[in-house]
Design an enzyme around this catalytic site. Sequence first.
Site, PDB file in Angstrom:
ATOM      1  N   ASP A   1       5.750   2.544  -0.363  1.00 49.50           N
ATOM      2  CA  ASP A   1       4.492   3.284  -0.296  1.00 49.50           C
ATOM      3  C   ASP A   1       4.752   4.685   0.245  1.00 49.50           C
ATOM      4  OD1 ASP A   1       1.265   2.241  -0.182  1.00 49.50           O
ATOM      5  OD2 ASP A   1       1.748   4.150   0.781  1.00 49.50           O
ATOM      6  N   ILE A   2       4.068   5.660  -0.319  1.00 48.83           N
ATOM      7  CA  ILE A   2       4.269   7.059   0.085  1.00 48.83           C
ATOM      8  C   ILE A   2       3.722   7.315   1.500  1.00 48.83           C
ATOM      9  CG2 ILE A   2       2.109   8.065  -0.794  1.00 48.83           C
ATOM     10  CD1 ILE A   2       3.874  10.245  -2.115  1.00 48.83           C
TER      11      ILE A   2
ATOM     12  N   ASN B   1      -5.847  -5.317  -2.603  1.00 46.63           N
ATOM     13  CA  ASN B   1      -7.179  -4.734  -2.533  1.00 46.63           C
ATOM     14  C   ASN B   1      -7.790  -4.738  -3.933  1.00 46.63           C
ATOM     15  OD1 ASN B   1      -7.024  -4.098   0.251  1.00 46.63           O
ATOM     16  ND2 ASN B   1      -5.809  -2.276  -0.223  1.00 46.63           N
TER      17      ASN B   1
ATOM     18  N   GLU C   1      -7.564   2.039  -4.112  1.00 47.65           N
ATOM     19  CA  GLU C   1      -7.541   3.460  -4.486  1.00 47.65           C
ATOM     20  C   GLU C   1      -6.910   3.681  -5.848  1.00 47.65           C
ATOM     21  OE1 GLU C   1      -5.484   5.461  -1.346  1.00 47.65           O
ATOM     22  OE2 GLU C   1      -7.042   5.015   0.124  1.00 47.65           O
ATOM     23  N   VAL C   2      -5.903   2.909  -6.156  1.00 47.26           N
ATOM     24  CA  VAL C   2      -5.180   3.111  -7.420  1.00 47.26           C
ATOM     25  C   VAL C   2      -5.534   1.959  -8.363  1.00 47.26           C
ATOM     26  CG1 VAL C   2      -2.928   3.334  -8.514  1.00 47.26           C
ATOM     27  CG2 VAL C   2      -3.299   4.323  -6.246  1.00 47.26           C
TER      28      VAL C   2
ATOM     29  N   HIS D   1      -1.755  -4.087  -7.644  1.00 45.91           N
ATOM     30  CA  HIS D   1      -0.525  -4.034  -6.855  1.00 45.91           C
ATOM     31  C   HIS D   1      -0.659  -4.908  -5.622  1.00 45.91           C
ATOM     32  CE1 HIS D   1      -3.253  -0.758  -5.779  1.00 45.91           C
ATOM     33  NE2 HIS D   1      -2.831  -0.877  -4.526  1.00 45.91           N
TER      34      HIS D   1
HETATM   35  P1  5GP Z   1      -4.774   0.702  -2.626  1.00 43.28           P
HETATM   36  O1  5GP Z   1      -5.699   1.370  -1.654  1.00 43.28           O
HETATM   37  O2  5GP Z   1      -5.110   1.074  -4.050  1.00 43.28           O
HETATM   38  O3  5GP Z   1      -4.660  -0.787  -2.419  1.00 43.28           O
HETATM   39  O4  5GP Z   1      -3.333   1.257  -2.306  1.00 43.28           O
HETATM   40  C1  5GP Z   1      -2.784   2.357  -2.933  1.00 43.28           C
HETATM   41  C2  5GP Z   1      -1.501   2.706  -2.194  1.00 43.28           C
HETATM   42  O5  5GP Z   1      -0.744   3.564  -3.008  1.00 43.28           O
HETATM   43  C3  5GP Z   1      -1.746   3.446  -0.862  1.00 43.28           C
HETATM   44  O6  5GP Z   1      -1.144   2.700   0.199  1.00 43.28           O
HETATM   45  C4  5GP Z   1      -1.059   4.802  -1.084  1.00 43.28           C
HETATM   46  O7  5GP Z   1      -0.403   5.280   0.066  1.00 43.28           O
HETATM   47  C5  5GP Z   1      -0.080   4.496  -2.215  1.00 43.28           C
HETATM   48  N1  5GP Z   1       0.209   5.629  -3.081  1.00 43.28           N
HETATM   49  C6  5GP Z   1      -0.700   6.487  -3.639  1.00 43.28           C
HETATM   50  N2  5GP Z   1      -0.081   7.410  -4.398  1.00 43.28           N
HETATM   51  C7  5GP Z   1       1.246   7.135  -4.313  1.00 43.28           C
HETATM   52  C8  5GP Z   1       2.411   7.753  -4.892  1.00 43.28           C
HETATM   53  O8  5GP Z   1       2.352   8.737  -5.627  1.00 43.28           O
HETATM   54  N3  5GP Z   1       3.617   7.178  -4.598  1.00 43.28           N
HETATM   55  C9  5GP Z   1       3.728   6.084  -3.785  1.00 43.28           C
HETATM   56  N4  5GP Z   1       4.968   5.623  -3.567  1.00 43.28           N
HETATM   57  N5  5GP Z   1       2.666   5.486  -3.230  1.00 43.28           N
HETATM   58  C10 5GP Z   1       1.432   6.000  -3.484  1.00 43.28           C
END
Ligand code: 5GP
Length: 116
Positions: free
Chosen positions: A31-32, A88, A96-97, A101
Amino acid sequence: MNEKTVFGRIIDGEIPAEIVYRDESVTAFRDISPLAPTHVLIVPNRLIPDMTRATADDEPVLGRLLLAAARIAEEEGLADDGYRLIVNCGRHGGQEVPHLHLHLLGGRPLGPMLAD
Ligand code: 5GP
């Protein structure tokens, strides 16, 4: 056709990420913005937007995601002390994405399951 997400672009090598595991069905990368000493995202190579839109056809890849997570946890040295897997989904889930995942988190005690 669904638009490619940031995770689709990582899977296709269009943007960089620290990949820790890859096979024909799933890709895992750090994760970034890590929330724990180990924070890895495990993602199906084929876009499934979220759990709500997963179908019976996705059953094999859903199993693969979990087994990949367990294997990575072991490689990361988390198996003995334990770890947490989070999926999530949607607005209330804080997703968010829009590319399904698993979050693999570990390396310290992770506290209560929910913040509030
Ligand atoms: P969500 O909130 O969708 O469950 O989690 C999305 C995750 O993706 C977050 O923890 C965020 O830090 C990670 N993330 C978002 N953009 C990027 C990216 O460009 N690269 C990586 N490695 N992680 C990302």
